[in-house]
Each structure stands twice: as structure tokens, then as C-alpha cells.
Design an enzyme around this catalytic site. Structure first.
Site, PDB file in Angstrom:
ATOM      1  N   ASP A   1       0.818  -1.209   0.000  1.00 15.19           N
ATOM      2  CA  ASP A   1       0.000   0.000   0.000  1.00 15.19           C
ATOM      3  C   ASP A   1       0.856   1.265   0.000  1.00 15.19           C
ATOM      4  O   ASP A   1       1.961   1.261   0.545  1.00 15.19           O
ATOM      5  CB  ASP A   1      -0.902  -0.025   1.247  1.00 15.19           C
ATOM      6  CG  ASP A   1      -2.043   0.970   1.154  1.00 15.19           C
ATOM      7  OD1 ASP A   1      -2.299   1.485   0.047  1.00 15.19           O
ATOM      8  OD2 ASP A   1      -2.658   1.243   2.191  1.00 15.19           O
TER       9      ASP A   1
ATOM     10  N   ASN B   1     -10.659  -2.633  -6.332  1.00 15.24           N
ATOM     11  CA  ASN B   1      -9.798  -1.723  -7.098  1.00 15.24           C
ATOM     12  C   ASN B   1     -10.344  -1.379  -8.491  1.00 15.24           C
ATOM     13  O   ASN B   1      -9.877  -0.433  -9.131  1.00 15.24           O
ATOM     14  CB  ASN B   1      -8.372  -2.285  -7.230  1.00 15.24           C
ATOM     15  CG  ASN B   1      -7.561  -2.192  -5.944  1.00 15.24           C
ATOM     16  OD1 ASN B   1      -6.659  -2.998  -5.705  1.00 15.24           O
ATOM     17  ND2 ASN B   1      -7.871  -1.210  -5.105  1.00 15.24           N
TER      18      ASN B   1
END
Ligand code: FPP
Length: 248
Positions: free
Chosen positions: A28, A76
Site C-alpha cells: 500500500d 480496485n
């Protein structure tokens, strides 16, 4: 400095029994890394993909037996199409460029997630990578793409129901192991350590079932800045934890 405690033992001195068998990593912070530098988000993903390769090799060097990385979640797809395409292109490049490495290295590469939604050429490259490495005896690398922990559990539940309907298993026989055996990670041990860099403290639908007893280690390094030293720090932090699995 991150949230890890200061190094107080050398990584080399850790025996295999103090190392995690299975590590999960939520990669991330690519977007924030790029933003900080005034670069497009894709630049963060490009560097993040390089770091992924470095960290994979480092995990293997450290004797980690299973590594699962979160490359693309079921959520996503909500990102702008150009960003989704950019990440898919990185995956495609990685798969093409790594085919010779896959043959040389002793890593068994697997892809977990709802792969049927991906572009057909990516699915073929993934299948080829899995075929080429299926017999490898070193570290198992799971790359989670279009992966969601809840979707994975649902998928396993549907398979259980089918097996009940076809008479393969009775309802009374359903236990945790039967469900685990129908996850994408069937046959693999649960992760002992989940690593999340970039300062976020969330699981974000990653290995929801499998991480029930995992140790979480977070730090505030953005993934493109994540180094092999950060991984070693996390391994040392893991070794300091006292895992009780609900006992005393
Ligand atoms: C999270 O950062 C990262 C992603 C959603 C993509 C991760 C993908 C890679 C590291 C490249 C994948 C390639 C291979 C070869 C596996 P973010 O974009 O959410 O960052 P932010 O929270 O700072 O916006």
C-alpha cells in the site's frame, strides 16, 4: 522511523522456528508516494512492482515458505480506468519478463482471486507461470489479483453446498478444515504475519478467513520505499511476539 521497535537481535541469528512460515503483504501507498513527488500515480505502481520483485527474492533468501501479496483487490476496479489499465499492464509486463526467471528460480508462483474477470492474455500468462513453476520446491508465492477475502469465502461456501448437493460430503461433516480446503489457498498454512506498510491499520478484505490468528505488523513506510531492511525489521518484530492462539 516506523512503528517497528528498534532492532535488538540480528536477523541472521533467528532460527527457522522463530520465522513466519507464511507472510501476507498488503502493498500500500503507491499513490501517496507518487503524489509526494508530483508524479502520476502510475509512477508509484511502477516502483511498487519493482519493490515487489526485490521483496519476493528477499523473502525466499530468508527462508520464508509462503508469501502472499495483494496486487489488486475486487474493490480496485472502482479506480479510474487508466489506473486500472496501468496496473494490469504492469502485471502483464511482469508475467512476460519473468517467464525466464520462473524457469530458473525455485519459486512456485500461484495466482489467487477471481481470475476469470481478467483479460484473456493475462489469464493465459498466469496459467503458463503456474504451469512452469508447479513442480518447484522452494517458496510458494501467491499473487492476489481481483482478490477479495469475502468473495473467496463465498466461493468456498458455494463449493461446499455443491458438494453437499452431489452427496460428496454431509452437512455434519462441514468443519473449518473443509472450508479452508475450498479456499484459493487450499493446502497452504495460514499466514502467521500480515504486513501492511503506509501507515494504514486495516485488513481491507485481505485473507479474511486465513488471518484469524495472524500477527499484524504495520509501519509507515510507503510501499515504493519499502526495503529489505524493513522486511527484516518486521521479521524481528514477529520473533518478539508471544503467540498464544487463545491459550495462556
Ligand atoms: C496500493 O497502493 C497498491 C495497489 C492497489 C496496486 C499494487 C500494485 C503493485 C505494487 C504493482 C503490481 C504488480 C505486480 C507485478 C504484482 P494505492 O494505490 O492504494 O496507494 P495510496 O493508498 O497511496 O493511494
Amino acid at each position: 522511523m516506523g512503528l517497528f521497535k528498534k532492532k535488538d537481535a540480528s536477523i541472521e541469528s533467528l532460527g527457522a522456528d522463530r520465522l513466519p512460515v507464511h507472510i501476507g503483504i498488503i502493498m500500500d501507498g503507491n499513490g501517496r508516494w507518487a503524489k509526494k513527488r508530483g508524479l502520476p500515480r502510475q509512477a508509484g505502481h511502477v516502483t511498487g512492482a519493482k519493490v515487489f520483485r526485490t521483496i519476493t527474492k528477499h523473502c525466499e533468501k530468508r527462508g520464508i515458505q509462503y508469501l502472499t501479496v495483494y496486487a489488486f483487490s475486487t474493490e480496485n476496479w472502482k479506480r479510474p480506468q487508466a489506473e486500472v489499465d496501468g496496473i494490469m499492464n504492469l502485471l502483464r509486463d511482469y508475467l512476460k519478463e519473468s517467464l525466464s526467471d520462473f524457469k530458473k528460480e525455485n519459486i512456485r508462483t500461484r495466482f489467487i482471486g477471481e481470475l476469470s474477470a481478467l483479460a484473456p492474455d493475462i489469464q493465459e500468462l498466469m496459467a503458463e507461470a503456474q504451469r512452469e513453476t508447479a513442480h518447484k520446491t522452494g517458496m510458494t508465492l501467491n499473487i492476489a489479483v481481483n482478490y477479495g477475502g469475502r468473495a473467496e469465502i463465498l466461493h468456498a461456501v458455494k463449493r461446499l453446498v455443491e458438494d453437499v448437493q452431489s452427496g460428496k460430503i454431509r452437512v455434519e461433516e462441514i468443519d473449518e478444515e473443509q472450508l479452508s480446503d475450498r479456499l484459493y489457498t487450499a493446502g497452504q498454512p495460514d499466514p502467521d504475519l500480515i504486513l501492511r506498510p503506509s501507515g494504514e491499520s486495516r485488513l481491507s478484505n485481505f485473507m479474511v478467513w486465513q488471518s484469524a490468528y495472524a500477527e499484524y505488523v504495520m509501519n509507515d513506510v510507503l510501499w515504493p520505499d519499502f526495503t529489505t531492511d524493513d522486511l527484516d525489521e518486521a521479521l524481528l518484530e514477529f520473533a518478539r511476539r508471544n503467540r498464544r492462539f487463545g491459550g495462556v
